[in-house]
Design a protein around this motif. Structure first.
Motif, PDB file in Angstrom:
ATOM      1  N   LEU A  91       0.933  -1.133   0.082  1.00 30.20           N
ATOM      2  CA  LEU A  91       0.009   0.095  -0.129  1.00 30.20           C
ATOM      3  C   LEU A  91       0.918   1.125  -0.072  1.00 30.20           C
ATOM      4  O   LEU A  91       0.434   2.276  -0.595  1.00 30.20           O
ATOM      5  N   ALA A  92       2.138   1.120   0.633  1.00 24.40           N
ATOM      6  CA  ALA A  92       3.156   2.414   0.517  1.00 24.40           C
ATOM      7  C   ALA A  92       3.430   2.482  -0.847  1.00 24.40           C
ATOM      8  O   ALA A  92       3.476   3.835  -1.081  1.00 24.40           O
ATOM      9  N   ALA A  93       3.544   1.569  -1.753  1.00 27.80           N
ATOM     10  CA  ALA A  93       3.996   1.785  -3.041  1.00 27.80           C
ATOM     11  C   ALA A  93       2.897   2.379  -3.853  1.00 27.80           C
ATOM     12  O   ALA A  93       3.162   3.247  -4.488  1.00 27.80           O
ATOM     13  N   TYR A  94       1.470   1.912  -3.551  1.00 23.32           N
ATOM     14  CA  TYR A  94       0.360   2.614  -4.483  1.00 23.32           C
ATOM     15  C   TYR A  94       0.278   4.012  -3.823  1.00 23.32           C
ATOM     16  O   TYR A  94       0.014   4.986  -4.468  1.00 23.32           O
ATOM     17  N   ALA A  95       0.730   4.302  -2.552  1.00 16.20           N
ATOM     18  CA  ALA A  95       0.573   5.843  -2.100  1.00 16.20           C
ATOM     19  C   ALA A  95       1.655   6.590  -2.807  1.00 16.20           C
ATOM     20  O   ALA A  95       1.306   7.768  -3.073  1.00 16.20           O
ATOM     21  N   ALA A  96       2.916   5.968  -3.068  1.00 14.35           N
ATOM     22  CA  ALA A  96       3.800   6.874  -3.652  1.00 14.35           C
ATOM     23  C   ALA A  96       3.645   7.092  -4.928  1.00 14.35           C
ATOM     24  O   ALA A  96       3.679   8.189  -5.336  1.00 14.35           O
ATOM     25  N   VAL A  97       2.941   5.959  -5.800  1.00 14.93           N
ATOM     26  CA  VAL A  97       2.433   6.236  -7.068  1.00 14.93           C
ATOM     27  C   VAL A  97       1.297   7.285  -7.082  1.00 14.93           C
ATOM     28  O   VAL A  97       1.518   8.443  -8.022  1.00 14.93           O
ATOM     29  N   MET A  98       0.301   7.185  -6.314  1.00 10.40           N
ATOM     30  CA  MET A  98      -0.647   8.069  -6.340  1.00 10.40           C
ATOM     31  C   MET A  98      -0.253   9.584  -6.076  1.00 10.40           C
ATOM     32  O   MET A  98      -0.630  10.564  -6.860  1.00 10.40           O
ATOM     33  N   THR A  99       0.879   9.737  -5.198  1.00  6.12           N
ATOM     34  CA  THR A  99       1.458  11.043  -4.887  1.00  6.12           C
ATOM     35  C   THR A  99       2.226  11.643  -6.100  1.00  6.12           C
ATOM     36  O   THR A  99       1.889  12.783  -6.316  1.00  6.12           O
ATOM     37  N   SER A 100       2.989  10.740  -6.713  1.00  4.99           N
ATOM     38  CA  SER A 100       3.647  11.300  -7.799  1.00  4.99           C
ATOM     39  C   SER A 100       2.571  11.843  -8.939  1.00  4.99           C
ATOM     40  O   SER A 100       2.733  12.553  -9.713  1.00  4.99           O
ATOM     41  N   LEU A 101       1.685  10.934  -9.065  1.00 10.22           N
ATOM     42  CA  LEU A 101       0.814  11.096 -10.162  1.00 10.22           C
ATOM     43  C   LEU A 101      -0.090  12.378 -10.102  1.00 10.22           C
ATOM     44  O   LEU A 101      -0.313  13.374 -10.913  1.00 10.22           O
ATOM     45  N   ILE A 102      -0.337  12.999  -8.838  1.00 12.15           N
ATOM     46  CA  ILE A 102      -0.992  14.262  -8.561  1.00 12.15           C
ATOM     47  C   ILE A 102       0.260  15.170  -9.062  1.00 12.15           C
ATOM     48  O   ILE A 102      -0.458  16.222  -9.648  1.00 12.15           O
TER      49      ILE A 102
ATOM     50  N   TYR B 186       2.460  14.741 -11.215  1.00 15.05           N
ATOM     51  CA  TYR B 186       2.439  14.923 -12.770  1.00 15.05           C
ATOM     52  C   TYR B 186       1.179  15.485 -13.407  1.00 15.05           C
ATOM     53  O   TYR B 186       1.368  16.070 -14.401  1.00 15.05           O
ATOM     54  N   PHE B 187       0.133  15.259 -12.967  1.00 18.23           N
ATOM     55  CA  PHE B 187      -1.211  15.839 -13.512  1.00 18.23           C
ATOM     56  C   PHE B 187      -1.016  17.231 -13.541  1.00 18.23           C
ATOM     57  O   PHE B 187      -1.567  17.794 -14.511  1.00 18.23           O
ATOM     58  N   PHE B 188      -0.668  17.874 -12.525  1.00 14.43           N
ATOM     59  CA  PHE B 188      -0.253  19.296 -12.664  1.00 14.43           C
ATOM     60  C   PHE B 188       0.549  19.824 -13.458  1.00 14.43           C
ATOM     61  O   PHE B 188       0.471  20.949 -14.127  1.00 14.43           O
ATOM     62  N   LEU B 189       1.625  19.126 -13.885  1.00 14.87           N
ATOM     63  CA  LEU B 189       2.470  19.606 -14.976  1.00 14.87           C
ATOM     64  C   LEU B 189       1.839  19.203 -16.306  1.00 14.87           C
ATOM     65  O   LEU B 189       2.231  19.910 -17.168  1.00 14.87           O
ATOM     66  N   SER B 190       1.252  18.020 -16.496  1.00 15.89           N
ATOM     67  CA  SER B 190       0.627  17.562 -17.712  1.00 15.89           C
ATOM     68  C   SER B 190      -0.067  16.296 -17.554  1.00 15.89           C
ATOM     69  O   SER B 190       0.327  15.271 -17.234  1.00 15.89           O
TER      70      SER B 190
END
Length: 151
Positions: free
Chosen positions: A54-65, A67-71
């Motif tokens: 679940l920590a890996a999923y949380a890391a992915v979700m955090t980075s995706l946020i 990335y979403f603001f960048l593009s």
């Protein structure tokens, strides 16, 4: 004044990628990065996964946020890449993930530093820690340009 106005019109993602590209101009360094950056992402998520999936999923979700603001298009690409990595991690022998990830992490970073030695420039993240998150977009940008996807 003209340069400032032009600079202000550029998107943040374009500014970050251009700055990152300054220390990634040598073709050998670019090839090394196209191999080692995804390997580092895989191994980093693997090390986190070894602690708790679940920590890996949380890391992915955090980075995706971020990335979403960048593009949003980069975020979508990173979502697909992350989903693939997480799927692979799910099917690896769970008691060996940390060892596999650690070896990949070390070898990939050695590759990165060899690339920068060839380039003759230090890694971008030495100047700005955000470039640890921009590296994957730099590699994804190569793929997007090759298949004609605008980001």
């Amino acid at each position: 004044m003209e340069q400032t106005q032009t600079h202000a019109k550029r998107r943040q993602v374009d500014i970050l990628l251009a700055k990152y590209a300054e220390s990634h101009l040598h073709p050998v360094n670019e090839i090394i990065h196209c191999i080692c950056v995804p390997a580092i992402v895989f191994s980093f998520l693997g090390l986190i996964w070894a602690g708790h999936p679940l920590a890996a999923y949380a890391a992915v979700m955090t980075s995706l946020i971020y990335y979403f603001f960048l593009s949003p298009r980069f975020a979508l690409g990173m979502l697909l890449m992350s989903a693939l990595i997480l799927a692979v991690l799910q099917y690896l022998p769970q008691d060996r993930i940390w060892q596999i990830s650690l070896v990949v992490f070390i070898v990939a970073w050695i590759g990165q530093f060899i690339g920068h030695k060839i380039e003759g420039k230090k890694p971008s993240f030495f100047d700005d820690i955000r470039f640890l998150l921009i590296g994957p977009l730099f590699v994804l940008g190569f793929l997007y340009r090759r298949i004609g996807i605008r980001y």
